[in-house]
Design an enzyme around this catalytic site. Structure first.
Site, short mmCIF file in Angstrom:
data_model
loop_
_atom_site.label_atom_id
_atom_site.label_comp_id
_atom_site.label_asym_id
_atom_site.label_seq_id
_atom_site.Cartn_x
_atom_site.Cartn_y
_atom_site.Cartn_z
N ASN A 9 50.66 41.12 38.81
CA ASN A 9 49.56 42.05 38.56
C ASN A 9 49.97 43.40 39.15
O ASN A 9 49.92 43.59 40.35
CB ASN A 9 48.28 41.51 39.22
CG ASN A 9 47.12 42.49 39.12
OD1 ASN A 9 47.20 43.49 38.41
ND2 ASN A 9 46.04 42.19 39.84
N LYS A 11 48.46 46.10 38.95
CA LYS A 11 47.29 46.94 39.30
C LYS A 11 47.49 48.34 38.73
O LYS A 11 48.13 48.48 37.68
CB LYS A 11 47.06 46.90 40.81
CG LYS A 11 46.99 45.46 41.32
CD LYS A 11 46.45 45.32 42.71
CE LYS A 11 46.40 43.83 43.07
NZ LYS A 11 45.86 43.58 44.40
N HIS A 95 38.92 39.59 38.93
CA HIS A 95 39.69 39.96 40.13
C HIS A 95 38.74 40.56 41.16
O HIS A 95 37.80 41.26 40.81
CB HIS A 95 40.79 40.96 39.76
CG HIS A 95 41.79 41.13 40.86
ND1 HIS A 95 41.53 41.90 41.97
CD2 HIS A 95 43.02 40.60 41.04
CE1 HIS A 95 42.58 41.82 42.78
NE2 HIS A 95 43.49 41.04 42.24
N GLU A 97 38.98 42.98 42.98
CA GLU A 97 38.88 44.44 42.92
C GLU A 97 37.95 44.89 41.81
O GLU A 97 37.65 46.08 41.70
CB GLU A 97 40.29 45.05 42.78
CG GLU A 97 41.05 44.93 44.10
CD GLU A 97 42.56 44.86 43.95
OE1 GLU A 97 43.09 45.22 42.89
OE2 GLU A 97 43.21 44.43 44.93
N GLU A 182 42.20 33.67 45.11
CA GLU A 182 42.66 34.87 45.82
C GLU A 182 41.69 35.20 46.95
O GLU A 182 40.68 35.87 46.73
CB GLU A 182 42.74 36.06 44.86
CG GLU A 182 43.81 35.95 43.81
CD GLU A 182 44.36 37.32 43.41
OE1 GLU A 182 45.59 37.45 43.34
OE2 GLU A 182 43.57 38.26 43.18
N GLY A 188 46.82 42.34 49.54
CA GLY A 188 47.36 43.64 49.92
C GLY A 188 47.41 43.87 51.42
O GLY A 188 47.66 44.98 51.87
N SER A 228 49.13 38.47 49.08
CA SER A 228 50.32 38.67 49.92
C SER A 228 51.41 37.61 49.70
O SER A 228 52.08 37.20 50.65
CB SER A 228 49.92 38.74 51.40
OG SER A 228 49.08 39.87 51.64
P1 13P Z 1 49.08 41.32 46.80
O1 13P Z 1 50.12 40.33 46.33
O2 13P Z 1 49.55 42.73 46.80
O3 13P Z 1 48.42 40.89 48.04
O4 13P Z 1 47.93 41.29 45.65
C1 13P Z 1 47.41 40.07 45.25
C2 13P Z 1 46.56 40.30 44.07
O5 13P Z 1 45.48 40.85 44.16
C3 13P Z 1 47.07 39.85 42.77
O6 13P Z 1 46.08 39.89 41.79
#
Ligand code: 13P
Length: 265
Positions: A9, A11, A95, A97, A182, A188, A228
Site C-alpha cells: 500500500n 498510500k 483502511h 486512515e 491492522e 507507520g 510496520s
Molecule cells: P506501515 O507498513 O507503514 O506501518 O503501514 C501499514 C499499513 O497501513 C498498510 O496498509
C-alpha cells in the site's frame, strides 16, 4: 492451504516518475514467484501507468479505496467499475486512515489520527459489496486503536468490524474477499504487533468470519497482518497459522524491502 498474499500500500506516495522507477525495480525481483499472490496498490493517479508497466507479469494491481456507487454526481469519487477498467484486481477498503473513530478526537490524539475520512462500518460494508459486485477483491481492513487495546477491547472491536464488514455476503463469496488485521497503533510507527498476538487476533477474526459465513468460508478467506511489517520481522509474522500475508505500507516503497518480505512468505 491458503496461498499467501502480500500487498504493498503505497498510500499517498509517488509521482509518475517515482512510480515507474519503483515498479521497474520490483518486477525483476518478483518475477518467477508463484507461491505468493503479489499486489501493488499505488495512488489513483499512477494506476494506469502501473498497469501498463505490470502488463502480463504475475503481479496484480489494487487501489487504495473506492466509492460504493457505480457512477453519478459524487464529485471527487472513483467507482469500482472505473478501477476494474484500469486493470485493478484488488481494492483496499476500510483502511484505518479512512475510517472514522467515534467522530471525536482520540485521547491519544496525534496528527496521524486526523487521517480519517469518515468511513464507518456500514460504509465499509457497502464498499466491500460494490467491489465484489464489480469483480474486484476487497482487502477489508480491521483493527483497534491504542486506547481500545489498553482497555482490553481489541477482540470485541475486530469482531464487530469483521461482522459488520461481512454482513450480507454468502459463504460462496469467500474466495472473493481478503481481510487485513491492522492494529492502528502499529501502522507507520515501527512498533510491530508481536507475532503471537497478531496471530491470536487473526484467529479472533477467523472465528468471526466462521460465525458470519461458516467454518468452510473461514478457512478460505485469507487474513493479512499490517502494521510496520519489515524484512526483519516478516518471516516471524508470516510463519503463523492464522496470518496469510501482509499489507505493507512504508516498506513497500523500497523494492528490495518489498521483495524481501515476499521472499519471507
Ligand atoms: P506501515 O507498513 O507503514 O506501518 O503501514 C501499514 C499499513 O497501513 C498498510 O496498509
Amino acid at each position: 492451504m491458503r496461498k499467501p498474499i502480500i500487498a504493498g500500500n503505497w498510500k499517498m506516495n509517488g509521482n509518475l516518475a517515482e512510480a515507474e522507477i519503483l515498479v521497474k525495480d520490483c518486477i525483476p525481483r518478483l518475477s518467477g514467484i508463484d507461491r505468493t499472490d503479489m499486489v501493488i496498490c499505488p495512488p489513483y493517479t499512477a494506476l494506469a501507468l502501473v498497469q501498463s508497466l505490470l502488463g502480463s507479469t504475475i503481479i496484480s494491481m489494487g487501489a487504495q479505496d473506492m466509492f460504493w456507487k457505480d457512477k453519478g454526481a459524487y464529485t471527487g469519487e472513483i467507482s469500482a467499475p472505473m478501477l476494474k477498467e484500469l486493470g485493478c484486481r484488488y481494492v483496499i477498503v476500510g483502511h484505518s486512515e479512512r475510517r472514522a473513530r467515534f467522530g471525536v478526537p482520540e485521547p491519544d490524539f496525534t496528527p496521524e489520527i486526523l487521517l480519517h475520512f469518515g468511513d464507518n462500518n456500514a460504509i465499509v460494508n457497502k464498499k466491500a459489496h460494490a467491489a465484489v459486485n464489480a469483480g474486484l477483491i476487497p482487502i477489508i481492513c480491521v483493527g483497534e486503536i491504542l486506547t481500545e487495546r489498553h482497555a482490553g477491547d481489541t477482540d470485541r472491536i475486530v469482531e464487530d468490524q469483521t461482522r459488520k464488514a461481512l454482513a450480507g455476503f454468502s459463504s460462496s463469496q469467500a474466495s472473493q474477499i481478503v481481510m487485513a488485521y491492522e492494529p492502528v497503533w502499529a501502522i507507520g510507527t515501527g512498533e510491530v504487533c508481536a507475532a503471537d498476538e497478531a496471530d491470536r487476533v487473526c484467529g479472533v477474526i477467523r472465528k468471526a468470519i466462521a460465525d458470519c459465513l461458516g467454518e468452510e468460508a473461514s478457512q478460505i478467506i485469507r487474513i493479512q497482518y499490517g502494521g510496520s511489517v519489515k524484512p526483519d520481522n516478516a518471516a516471524d509474522l508470516l510463519s503463523r497459522p492464522n496470518i496469510d500475508g501482509a499489507l505493507v505500507g512504508g516498506a513497500s516503497l523500497k523494492a528490495a524491502d518489498f521483495a524481501a518480505i515476499i521472499a519471507a512468505s
